[in-house]
Write a protein that holds these residues in place. Structure first.
Motif, mmCIF file in Angstrom:
data_model
loop_
_atom_site.group_PDB
_atom_site.id
_atom_site.type_symbol
_atom_site.label_atom_id
_atom_site.label_comp_id
_atom_site.label_asym_id
_atom_site.label_seq_id
_atom_site.Cartn_x
_atom_site.Cartn_y
_atom_site.Cartn_z
ATOM 1 N N ILE A 1 -10.436 -0.506 -5.510
ATOM 2 C CA ILE A 1 -11.204 -1.089 -6.615
ATOM 3 C C ILE A 1 -12.544 -1.646 -6.161
ATOM 4 N N HIS A 2 -12.553 -2.385 -5.066
ATOM 5 C CA HIS A 2 -13.751 -3.112 -4.646
ATOM 6 C C HIS A 2 -14.389 -2.486 -3.411
ATOM 7 N N LEU A 3 -15.703 -2.390 -3.434
ATOM 8 C CA LEU A 3 -16.455 -2.035 -2.236
ATOM 9 C C LEU A 3 -16.731 -3.266 -1.386
ATOM 10 N N ASP A 4 -16.683 -4.436 -2.013
ATOM 11 C CA ASP A 4 -16.798 -5.700 -1.301
ATOM 12 C C ASP A 4 -16.222 -6.792 -2.182
ATOM 13 N N THR A 5 -15.820 -7.887 -1.548
ATOM 14 C CA THR A 5 -15.298 -9.063 -2.226
ATOM 15 C C THR A 5 -15.966 -10.290 -1.595
ATOM 16 N N PRO A 6 -15.884 -11.468 -2.224
ATOM 17 C CA PRO A 6 -16.629 -12.612 -1.715
ATOM 18 C C PRO A 6 -16.351 -12.984 -0.261
ATOM 19 N N ASP A 7 -15.118 -12.757 0.216
ATOM 20 C CA ASP A 7 -14.833 -13.075 1.614
ATOM 21 C C ASP A 7 -15.043 -11.882 2.534
ATOM 22 N N HIS A 8 -15.441 -10.733 1.973
ATOM 23 C CA HIS A 8 -15.749 -9.507 2.718
ATOM 24 C C HIS A 8 -14.531 -8.957 3.462
ATOM 25 N N LYS A 9 -13.341 -9.362 3.016
ATOM 26 C CA LYS A 9 -12.114 -8.942 3.693
ATOM 27 C C LYS A 9 -10.970 -8.575 2.753
ATOM 28 N N SER A 10 -10.834 -9.296 1.637
ATOM 29 C CA SER A 10 -9.601 -9.198 0.865
ATOM 30 C C SER A 10 -9.418 -7.868 0.151
ATOM 31 N N HIS A 11 -10.447 -7.031 0.078
ATOM 32 C CA HIS A 11 -10.278 -5.697 -0.493
ATOM 33 C C HIS A 11 -9.676 -4.721 0.511
ATOM 34 N N MET A 12 -9.523 -5.175 1.762
ATOM 35 C CA MET A 12 -8.943 -4.367 2.823
ATOM 36 C C MET A 12 -7.682 -5.048 3.359
ATOM 37 N N ALA A 13 -6.767 -4.242 3.929
ATOM 38 C CA ALA A 13 -5.540 -4.791 4.517
ATOM 39 C C ALA A 13 -5.098 -3.905 5.663
ATOM 40 N N TYR A 14 -4.389 -4.495 6.605
ATOM 41 C CA TYR A 14 -3.786 -3.723 7.681
ATOM 42 C C TYR A 14 -2.478 -3.100 7.187
ATOM 43 N N PRO A 15 -2.094 -1.965 7.736
ATOM 44 C CA PRO A 15 -0.788 -1.385 7.385
ATOM 45 C C PRO A 15 0.346 -2.346 7.744
ATOM 46 N N VAL A 16 1.470 -2.144 7.089
ATOM 47 C CA VAL A 16 2.678 -2.915 7.362
ATOM 48 C C VAL A 16 3.768 -1.950 7.816
ATOM 49 N N VAL A 17 4.803 -2.482 8.434
ATOM 50 C CA VAL A 17 5.909 -1.645 8.900
ATOM 51 C C VAL A 17 6.914 -1.472 7.765
ATOM 52 N N LYS A 18 7.256 -0.226 7.481
ATOM 53 C CA LYS A 18 8.255 0.055 6.456
ATOM 54 C C LYS A 18 9.608 -0.462 6.939
ATOM 55 N N PRO A 19 10.291 -1.277 6.125
ATOM 56 C CA PRO A 19 11.568 -1.854 6.562
ATOM 57 C C PRO A 19 12.558 -0.786 7.037
ATOM 58 N N GLY A 20 13.200 -1.077 8.147
ATOM 59 C CA GLY A 20 14.200 -0.169 8.686
ATOM 60 C C GLY A 20 13.643 0.990 9.485
ATOM 61 N N THR A 21 12.310 1.012 9.683
ATOM 62 C CA THR A 21 11.677 2.112 10.419
ATOM 63 C C THR A 21 10.626 1.535 11.369
ATOM 64 N N ASN A 22 10.006 2.421 12.112
ATOM 65 C CA ASN A 22 8.833 2.055 12.908
ATOM 66 C C ASN A 22 7.554 2.592 12.292
ATOM 67 N N ASP A 23 7.634 3.027 11.036
ATOM 68 C CA ASP A 23 6.508 3.665 10.374
ATOM 69 C C ASP A 23 5.544 2.636 9.788
ATOM 70 N N ASN A 24 4.257 2.900 9.941
ATOM 71 C CA ASN A 24 3.215 2.072 9.344
ATOM 72 C C ASN A 24 2.813 2.653 8.003
ATOM 73 N N VAL A 25 2.826 1.815 6.983
ATOM 74 C CA VAL A 25 2.459 2.240 5.629
ATOM 75 C C VAL A 25 1.500 1.221 5.046
ATOM 76 N N CYS A 26 0.734 1.635 4.050
ATOM 77 C CA CYS A 26 -0.147 0.695 3.364
ATOM 78 C C CYS A 26 0.668 -0.194 2.430
ATOM 79 N N PRO A 27 0.285 -1.463 2.279
ATOM 80 C CA PRO A 27 0.983 -2.335 1.327
ATOM 81 C C PRO A 27 0.680 -1.906 -0.106
#
Length: 364
Positions: free
Chosen positions: A253-279
């Motif tokens: 949705i956003h190309l930028d947000t006031p803190d310049h960070k909250s529009h982006m996120a690090y991947p998370v680990v899918k429960p029960g696996t070692n796989d990285n997925v987007c939240p």
């Protein structure tokens, strides 16, 4: 360009400011300025060792109403994070090799339209990057990256040895990688996407615990340093190095947000696996940018510092202005294709796959 309503934006900005006041995200917003008035910049504020985040109501460039939100047009909707497991490929990346261009106390993301408001930054890539840079101005600029259609702006706090600035020599390696297990789900950045990785206000512990931490400060055989090593081998080929990875999941949705960070996120680990997925709230997988910086300083390191302050205040900024077809060709060929590519999109261990770009590093 489509934008939020004023009421919604005001609510969200207020929330962001409240969260920041509580210390969330490791940044601080400057005192609010009027929509058409830049905060006063004095010699003292221009020379400070750290900086706060810009007032979200400063109207400038790509954010004419000054609410701190820049909207994607069109937004990417209807995407669910992929939890597929494609055939294993050890590599899914390409490089952007970009030279140093200039240094200035400017930051077109944190202090847009406010020259001199930031600590000193070392800029790479686009030669025109300045406080008033916009998506359009960068797209009309020139680049010193190997791929000349990479018009993106990359910058870090300037390194000093005493009072002498230390600038990178030669092309710096900026990786574009898959940050999620399903590398086939990665898509190019939208033009104009920008963000800050890390914070000049972070503590030693916050720096060490950044999700993008790789091996901290390095030189010679010394790795994993939060502080600059006391000494580095005094050899011609020894440099001070650091690598830091960016979040690779976008909210669409956003190309930028006031803190310049909250529009982006690090991947998370899918429960029960070692796989990285987007939240779920940041479902769009984009390339994971990794800065690999080398600064030509060694020997006695006691006077080495960053323009932003101590070693652990290291952070970097990325402002995407790639030519869209060129970026798509590299992402599709190298990341989605599971290759380890150079700046031309060529994997020397898989020559049969060819290259994404021609000998001139442009689309054929």
């Amino acid at each position: 360009m489509a934008r939020r309503s004023g009421t919604t934006s005001a609510l969200l900005v207020g929330t962001a400011m409240a969260m920041t006041a509580l210390g969330l995200g490791g940044v601080t917003l400057a005192a609010q300025a009027g929509p058409d008035t830049a905060p006063q910049v004095t010699a003292q504020t221009a020379a400070h060792s750290g900086h706060t985040m810009a007032a979200p109501r400063y109207a400038s460039g790509d954010d004419p109403d000054g609410d701190g939100y820049i909207m994607a047009d069109p937004p990417v909707t209807g995407v669910k994070p992929s939890d597929a497991t494609p055939p294993h490929r050890y590599f899914h990346e390409f490089q952007a090799n970009c030279n140093f261009t200039h240094a200035a106390p400017d930051d077109p993301i944190v202090y847009p339209g406010q020259p001199g408001a930031s600590h000193n930054h070392t800029f790479m890539g686009n030669t025109t990057t300045a406080a008033d840079s916009t998506t359009a101005s960068l797209s009309a600029g020139e680049s010193v990256c190997k791929a000349p259609d990479d018009l993106s702006a990359y910058w870090v706090p300037t390194v000093f040895n005493g009072d002498k600035p230390v600038y990178p020599v030669g092309p710096q390696t900026i990786y574009y990688k898959a940050g999620v297990t399903d590398y086939t789900s990665v898509r190019p950045f939208p033009k104009g996407l920008r963000y800050v990785v890390g914070s000049p206000m972070q503590t030693r512990d916050e720096f060490r615990n950044l999700k993008g931490w790789v091996e901290g400060w390095e030189c010679g055989n010394s790795y994993g340093n939060i502080d600059f090593p006391a000494t580095c081998p005094s050899t011609p080929d020894t440099q001070l190095n650091i690598r830091l990875q960016a979040p690779s999941c976008w909210d669409g949705i956003h190309l930028d947000t006031p803190d310049h960070k909250s529009h982006m996120a690090y991947p998370v680990v899918k429960p029960g696996t070692n796989d990285n997925v987007c939240p779920a709230d940041h479902p769009v997988a984009v390339p994971m940018v990794e800065f690999k910086m080398a600064f030509p300083v060694n020997g006695d390191m006691s006077k080495v510092r960053l323009a932003s302050g101590a070693s652990y205040t290291f952070h970097y900024d990325f402002f995407n202005a790639w030519d869209d077809p060129t970026l798509k060709a590299l992402v599709d060929h190298c990341i989605v294709g599971g290759l380890q590519c150079d700046a031309r999109g060529y994997d020397e261990t898989n020559p049969q796959a060819g290259a994404a770009l021609g000998p001139d590093y442009r689309l054929p």
